[in-house]
Scaffold this motif. Structure first.
Motif, PDB file in Angstrom:
ATOM      1  N   ILE A 131      43.576  -9.070 -55.235  1.00 48.25           N
ATOM      2  CA  ILE A 131      42.072  -8.571 -54.741  1.00 48.25           C
ATOM      3  C   ILE A 131      41.768  -7.562 -55.614  1.00 48.25           C
ATOM      4  CG2 ILE A 131      40.606  -7.876 -52.945  1.00 48.25           C
ATOM      5  CD1 ILE A 131      42.375  -9.457 -51.012  1.00 48.25           C
ATOM      6  N   ALA A 132      40.769  -7.645 -56.412  1.00 46.45           N
ATOM      7  CA  ALA A 132      40.092  -6.591 -57.268  1.00 46.45           C
ATOM      8  C   ALA A 132      38.490  -6.547 -57.320  1.00 46.45           C
ATOM      9  CB  ALA A 132      40.599  -6.742 -58.624  1.00 46.45           C
ATOM     10  N   GLY A 133      38.248  -5.275 -57.159  1.00 42.58           N
ATOM     11  CA  GLY A 133      36.871  -4.921 -57.423  1.00 42.58           C
ATOM     12  C   GLY A 133      35.742  -5.145 -56.004  1.00 42.58           C
ATOM     13  N   CYS A 134      36.691  -5.264 -54.998  1.00 38.27           N
ATOM     14  CA  CYS A 134      35.995  -5.172 -53.667  1.00 38.27           C
ATOM     15  C   CYS A 134      35.913  -3.904 -52.826  1.00 38.27           C
ATOM     16  CB  CYS A 134      36.596  -6.216 -52.741  1.00 38.27           C
ATOM     17  SG  CYS A 134      36.664  -7.981 -53.429  1.00 38.27           S
ATOM     18  N   GLY A 135      36.268  -2.829 -53.840  1.00 38.51           N
ATOM     19  CA  GLY A 135      36.236  -1.510 -53.093  1.00 38.51           C
ATOM     20  C   GLY A 135      37.555  -1.421 -51.999  1.00 38.51           C
ATOM     21  N   THR A 136      37.303  -0.291 -51.460  1.00 38.29           N
ATOM     22  CA  THR A 136      38.548  -0.138 -50.289  1.00 38.29           C
ATOM     23  C   THR A 136      38.609  -1.450 -49.267  1.00 38.29           C
ATOM     24  OG1 THR A 136      37.133   1.221 -49.136  1.00 38.29           O
ATOM     25  CG2 THR A 136      38.681   2.385 -50.560  1.00 38.29           C
ATOM     26  N   GLN A 137      37.356  -1.920 -49.161  1.00 38.81           N
ATOM     27  CA  GLN A 137      37.389  -3.455 -48.391  1.00 38.81           C
ATOM     28  C   GLN A 137      38.449  -4.198 -48.699  1.00 38.81           C
ATOM     29  OE1 GLN A 137      33.925  -5.811 -48.354  1.00 38.81           O
ATOM     30  NE2 GLN A 137      34.481  -6.833 -46.508  1.00 38.81           N
ATOM     31  N   GLY A 138      38.972  -4.144 -50.111  1.00 42.62           N
ATOM     32  CA  GLY A 138      40.033  -4.986 -50.601  1.00 42.62           C
ATOM     33  C   GLY A 138      41.290  -4.848 -49.683  1.00 42.62           C
ATOM     34  N   TYR A 139      41.701  -3.687 -49.272  1.00 43.23           N
ATOM     35  CA  TYR A 139      42.839  -3.642 -48.197  1.00 43.23           C
ATOM     36  C   TYR A 139      42.743  -4.421 -47.183  1.00 43.23           C
ATOM     37  CZ  TYR A 139      44.017   0.361 -51.322  1.00 43.23           C
ATOM     38  OH  TYR A 139      44.066   1.232 -52.327  1.00 43.23           O
ATOM     39  N   VAL A 140      41.395  -4.389 -46.386  1.00 39.04           N
ATOM     40  CA  VAL A 140      41.294  -5.182 -45.155  1.00 39.04           C
ATOM     41  C   VAL A 140      41.376  -6.559 -45.572  1.00 39.04           C
ATOM     42  CG1 VAL A 140      39.649  -5.734 -43.338  1.00 39.04           C
ATOM     43  CG2 VAL A 140      40.188  -3.402 -44.106  1.00 39.04           C
ATOM     44  N   LEU A 141      40.682  -7.088 -46.612  1.00 42.80           N
ATOM     45  CA  LEU A 141      40.736  -8.425 -46.875  1.00 42.80           C
ATOM     46  C   LEU A 141      42.234  -9.012 -47.322  1.00 42.80           C
ATOM     47  CD1 LEU A 141      37.651  -8.437 -49.647  1.00 42.80           C
ATOM     48  CD2 LEU A 141      37.879  -9.106 -46.981  1.00 42.80           C
ATOM     49  N   ALA A 142      42.959  -8.219 -47.803  1.00 47.91           N
ATOM     50  CA  ALA A 142      44.500  -8.279 -47.919  1.00 47.91           C
ATOM     51  C   ALA A 142      45.261  -8.320 -46.722  1.00 47.91           C
ATOM     52  CB  ALA A 142      44.861  -7.182 -48.826  1.00 47.91           C
ATOM     53  N   LEU A 143      44.978  -7.693 -45.644  1.00 51.27           N
ATOM     54  CA  LEU A 143      45.615  -7.730 -44.570  1.00 51.27           C
ATOM     55  C   LEU A 143      45.316  -9.073 -43.693  1.00 51.27           C
ATOM     56  CD1 LEU A 143      45.157  -3.988 -43.186  1.00 51.27           C
ATOM     57  CD2 LEU A 143      47.253  -5.367 -43.912  1.00 51.27           C
ATOM     58  N   HIS A 144      44.046  -9.490 -43.961  1.00 51.05           N
ATOM     59  CA  HIS A 144      43.739 -10.901 -43.197  1.00 51.05           C
ATOM     60  C   HIS A 144      44.577 -11.918 -43.864  1.00 51.05           C
ATOM     61  CE1 HIS A 144      40.041 -10.133 -40.692  1.00 51.05           C
ATOM     62  NE2 HIS A 144      40.026  -8.868 -41.259  1.00 51.05           N
ATOM     63  N   ARG A 145      44.575 -11.809 -45.149  1.00 50.25           N
ATOM     64  CA  ARG A 145      45.555 -12.787 -45.842  1.00 50.25           C
ATOM     65  C   ARG A 145      46.909 -12.678 -45.484  1.00 50.25           C
ATOM     66  NH1 ARG A 145      45.130 -17.769 -47.199  1.00 50.25           N
ATOM     67  NH2 ARG A 145      46.394 -18.374 -48.935  1.00 50.25           N
ATOM     68  N   VAL A 146      47.570 -11.596 -45.510  1.00 55.30           N
ATOM     69  CA  VAL A 146      48.693 -11.458 -44.943  1.00 55.30           C
ATOM     70  C   VAL A 146      48.989 -12.167 -43.530  1.00 55.30           C
ATOM     71  CG1 VAL A 146      50.760  -9.937 -44.356  1.00 55.30           C
ATOM     72  CG2 VAL A 146      49.390  -9.595 -46.573  1.00 55.30           C
ATOM     73  N   ALA A 147      48.148 -11.670 -42.843  1.00 56.62           N
ATOM     74  CA  ALA A 147      48.318 -12.008 -41.392  1.00 56.62           C
ATOM     75  C   ALA A 147      48.151 -13.672 -41.127  1.00 56.62           C
ATOM     76  CB  ALA A 147      46.844 -11.599 -40.528  1.00 56.62           C
ATOM     77  N   ARG A 148      47.373 -14.275 -42.137  1.00 61.64           N
ATOM     78  CA  ARG A 148      46.921 -15.478 -41.985  1.00 61.64           C
ATOM     79  C   ARG A 148      48.555 -16.228 -42.644  1.00 61.64           C
ATOM     80  NH1 ARG A 148      43.070 -19.422 -42.883  1.00 61.64           N
ATOM     81  NH2 ARG A 148      41.790 -18.235 -41.836  1.00 61.64           N
ATOM     82  N   LEU A 149      49.011 -15.590 -43.628  1.00 58.31           N
ATOM     83  CA  LEU A 149      50.076 -16.138 -44.222  1.00 58.31           C
ATOM     84  C   LEU A 149      51.341 -16.191 -43.377  1.00 58.31           C
ATOM     85  CD1 LEU A 149      49.768 -15.171 -48.046  1.00 58.31           C
ATOM     86  CD2 LEU A 149      49.340 -17.378 -46.942  1.00 58.31           C
ATOM     87  N   ILE A 150      51.616 -15.038 -42.477  1.00 62.35           N
ATOM     88  CA  ILE A 150      52.532 -14.809 -41.772  1.00 62.35           C
ATOM     89  C   ILE A 150      52.404 -15.659 -40.479  1.00 62.35           C
ATOM     90  CG2 ILE A 150      53.485 -12.975 -42.875  1.00 62.35           C
ATOM     91  CD1 ILE A 150      52.672 -11.087 -40.737  1.00 62.35           C
ATOM     92  N   GLY A 151      51.230 -16.090 -40.118  1.00 65.21           N
ATOM     93  CA  GLY A 151      51.054 -16.962 -38.800  1.00 65.21           C
ATOM     94  C   GLY A 151      50.706 -15.923 -37.637  1.00 65.21           C
ATOM     95  N   ALA A 152      50.091 -14.707 -37.951  1.00 67.37           N
ATOM     96  CA  ALA A 152      49.819 -13.791 -36.741  1.00 67.37           C
ATOM     97  C   ALA A 152      48.519 -14.125 -36.684  1.00 67.37           C
ATOM     98  CB  ALA A 152      50.075 -12.170 -37.439  1.00 67.37           C
ATOM     99  N   ALA A 153      47.581 -14.573 -37.401  1.00 66.16           N
ATOM    100  CA  ALA A 153      46.113 -14.803 -37.320  1.00 66.16           C
ATOM    101  C   ALA A 153      45.528 -16.186 -37.635  1.00 66.16           C
ATOM    102  CB  ALA A 153      45.242 -13.671 -37.818  1.00 66.16           C
TER     103      ALA A 153
END
Ligand code: DQA
Length: 153
Positions: A131-153
């Motif tokens: 994720i690049a160019g989304c400002g600091t929101q990029g961290y939150v977007l990344a956490l959503h993706r990790v949660a999806r991939l590990i089956g937590a969300a």
């Protein structure tokens, strides 16, 4: 059939060199939020996603590598902004290669619109997503993706 082993909901959020100066450093590129603001937002987002978040920042390559080694033992995912180490560090790449878990690479700025030396990232060779160019929101977007991939969300 045996039940699947639940993957760890612990996610490491790692930040590389100079990101301790977020908010003060080139705010026209990196924004006005501080690292403490970003880490607090990550913890909040993590809680909402059922993730436990552990945040670290260092200007020293070996510390980043040591945290990656810790993550490989206990974490279910890594969100990493390697900052300038993205463009220089085979050692960070090699450490991440030992981690069998989702790895999300975040850049606050769009590195592809910037100087050519920022266009290549060693970490991208192993990142599950970037994720690049989304400002600091990029961290939150990344956490959503990790949660999806590990089956937590
Ligand atoms: C950065 C981009 C890198 O090129 C730079 O060295 C950084 C921050 C970003 O978040 O946009 O320190 O990773």
């Amino acid at each position: 059939m045996t039940a699947p082993v639940p993957k760890s909901r612990l996610v490491f959020v790692l930040n590389g060199p100079n990101l301790n100066l977020l908010g003060k450093r080139q705010p026209e590129i990196y924004g006005h939020e501080t690292l403490a603001d970003v880490e607090a937002t990550c913890r909040e987002a993590g809680a909402a996603l059922g993730l436990e978040i552990r945040c670290h920042q260092s200007n020293r390559e070996y510390e980043i590598i040591d945290w990656i080694h810790q993550a490989r033992e206990i974490a279910g995912g890594i969100v990493i902004n390697p900052a300038a180490f993205s463009h220089t560090s085979v050692a960070v790449l090699d450490a991440l290669k030992t981690c069998d878990m989702p790895i999300l690479e975040v850049h606050i700025s769009n590195i592809h619109q910037r100087e050519e030396f920022r266009h290549h990232s060693f970490v991208s060779h192993v990142a599950t997503g970037i994720i690049a160019g989304c400002g600091t929101q990029g961290y939150v977007l990344a956490l959503h993706r990790v949660a999806r991939l590990i089956g937590a969300a």
